[in-house]
Scaffold this motif. Structure first.
Motif, PDB file in Angstrom:
ATOM      1  N   ARG A  16      40.498  32.728  39.644  1.00 17.77           N
ATOM      2  CA  ARG A  16      39.605  32.107  40.633  1.00 17.77           C
ATOM      3  C   ARG A  16      39.949  32.553  42.041  1.00 17.77           C
ATOM      4  NH1 ARG A  16      40.305  27.417  37.564  1.00 17.77           N
ATOM      5  NH2 ARG A  16      41.807  26.583  39.078  1.00 17.77           N
ATOM      6  N   SER A  17      41.238  32.637  42.335  1.00 11.06           N
ATOM      7  CA  SER A  17      41.644  33.046  43.682  1.00 11.06           C
ATOM      8  C   SER A  17      41.227  34.486  43.974  1.00 11.06           C
ATOM      9  CB  SER A  17      43.161  32.896  43.845  1.00 11.06           C
ATOM     10  OG  SER A  17      43.877  33.866  43.089  1.00 11.06           O
TER      11      SER A  17
ATOM     12  N   THR B 271      37.419  34.451  45.018  1.00 12.07           N
ATOM     13  CA  THR B 271      36.934  33.582  46.090  1.00 12.07           C
ATOM     14  C   THR B 271      36.054  34.332  47.083  1.00 12.07           C
ATOM     15  OG1 THR B 271      39.017  33.965  47.286  1.00 12.07           O
ATOM     16  CG2 THR B 271      38.854  31.954  45.967  1.00 12.07           C
TER      17      THR B 271
ATOM     18  N   GLY C 214      32.091  34.210  46.796  1.00 13.50           N
ATOM     19  CA  GLY C 214      31.348  32.959  46.811  1.00 13.50           C
ATOM     20  C   GLY C 214      30.253  32.838  47.847  1.00 13.50           C
TER      21      GLY C 214
ATOM     22  N   THR D  20      33.459  30.654  37.559  1.00 15.12           N
ATOM     23  CA  THR D  20      33.262  31.041  38.959  1.00 15.12           C
ATOM     24  C   THR D  20      31.885  31.631  39.178  1.00 15.12           C
ATOM     25  OG1 THR D  20      35.627  31.421  39.299  1.00 15.12           O
ATOM     26  CG2 THR D  20      34.113  32.515  40.819  1.00 15.12           C
TER      27      THR D  20
END
Length: 397
Positions: free
Chosen positions: A15-16, A19, A22, A315
């Motif tokens: 997820r990091s 990011t 997004g 995500t």
């Protein structure tokens, strides 16, 4: 990350890495290209729906006061088709033949369906009375001009495009999709449908991962397949970047054997290639290539698809504005055993009685079993056996 890492830790790290994807810009697309896209803002209708008073039925436009004492016979003074143009006003004591969707003449306030009439040539016999407003669609009855026809954050289906088209719109403002490249690695892989030589297998991962990417609202801008050769993989990654990819998903080449081409490519660039405490899908990789995040999955098709659903799909769904995958606690249909220290993801389906049953075994090569499944049964790392009726977490596919 060193050694075998927990599933949740790896998911958080992936997820990091993602990011930066997004904050999506918006773009206007034609209605023909908008299916499955996500509306970026409320969509206003520039016109009323319907835009004019029109008939709900094939029949006769009348003044309700003229048919109060039905049965009654009225002269037919004209005909109005569902076509461009405005009909003249309806004179008192007369009727006009009218078609479904045709504009209702000024002065008419009711439609008598054709089945409630009898024709006698130039006149029409109305068999029953009609109240004012019956079978007349008033302008704006569905939607007033300036009202929202579609909300923001909506995944567009055919019915939504119909409403937009009926409102006279030709384009919609939608969220730009994440641009993804899918690359399969392995000298044994050939295109599906090829005549197989000894040692060759069809490339299922390329097809499956590309479809999975599209299903969660992203777009595939590049698909590739490479042999176990670092220079060829680097060339494929360059091609993906040139195609505008923001994220690369690879399959294969992340285990501990020889010819692990993803390991050999990402390792020198500071990437991580190791093992996650899960079954199937233990071997995983993360890294970057020329600024693009690269997420590497195992080569076994079940492991690759499961890894995508667990680590990347959440995500991409969130970015696209789609709801998360459905989860539910359900009872087991039969007892099962699991491997200590690894989170097990068993393929399953729900039986008629609402309990879940395992489909196939735990092997990462059982593609047919995955195809016959509708959910994943999640068995925690510290659980080695469960009895029939035990409640388990499930993730619907």
């Amino acid at each position: 990350m060193a050694g075998r890492i927990p599933v949740d830790e790896h998911a958080a790290f992936v997820r990091s890495l993602l990011t930066g994807l997004g904050a999506r810009p918006t773009e206007r697309v034609a209605l023909a290209d908008a299916l499955g896209r996500i509306t970026a803002s409320p969509v206003e209708s520039p016109i009323a729906l319907p835009p004019f008073r029109n008939s709900q039925m094939d029949g006769f436009a009348v003044r309700a006061v003229d048919v109060t004492d039905a049965p009654v016979s009225l002269p037919i003074t004209g005909e109005v088709a569902a076509a461009a143009g405005s009909p003249g006003p309806l004179a008192p004591g007369t009727a006009v033949r009218i078609m479904t969707g045709a504009p209702v003449p000024e002065g008419a306030d009711a439609i008598v369906p054709v089945e409630d009439t009898e024709s006698d040539g130039a006149r029409i016999r109305i068999l029953r009375p009609r109240a004012a407003g019956e079978y007349v669609r008033e302008a704006g009855a569905d939607l007033a001009a300036g009202d929202d026809v579609l909300p923001p954050g909506l995944k567009l289906a055919s019915r939504h495009l119909a409403a937009a088209a009926a409102s006279g719109l030709t384009e919609l403002l939608v969220r730009e999709r994440v641009r993804v490249a899918v690359v399969s690695t392995g000298s044994e892989l050939v295109p599906p449908g090829s005549a197989l030589q000894p040692g060759e297998i069809p490339d299922a991962n390329g097809v499956a991962l590309a479809a999975a990417v599209r299903a969660v609202g992203a777009v595939v801008v590049h698909e590739g397949r490479v042999r176990d050769d670092v220079s060829r993989l680097r060339a494929e990654l360059d091609a993906a970047r040139d195609a505008g990819a923001e994220l690369v998903l690879t399959s294969g080449g992340v285990s501990m054997g020889a010819y692990e081409v993803v390991r050999e490519t990402l390792g020198p660039l500071g990437g991580w290639v190791g093992s996650v405490a899960m079954q199937p899908g233990g071997p995983q990789a993360t890294g970057a290539y020329r600024g693009m995040p690269v997420i590497g999955f195992p080569g076994n098709p079940v492991s690759a698809q499961l890894s995508f659903e667990l680590f990347v799909a959440p995500t991409l769904r969130a970015i696209a504005g789609l709801p998360p995958a459905r989860t539910e606690r359900l009872p087991l249909a039969a007892p099962l055993t699991s491997v200590a220290g690894k989170r097990q993801f068993l393929r399953g389906r729900r039986a008629d009685d609402g309990r879940v049953e395992v489909v196939g075994g735990p092997g990462s090569h059982l593609v047919a079993a995955l195809a016959a499944s509708e959910l994943l049964i999640v068995v925690p790392e510290d659980v080695t056996s469960l009895d029939a009726g035990a409640m388990v977490d499930t993730v619907f596919l």
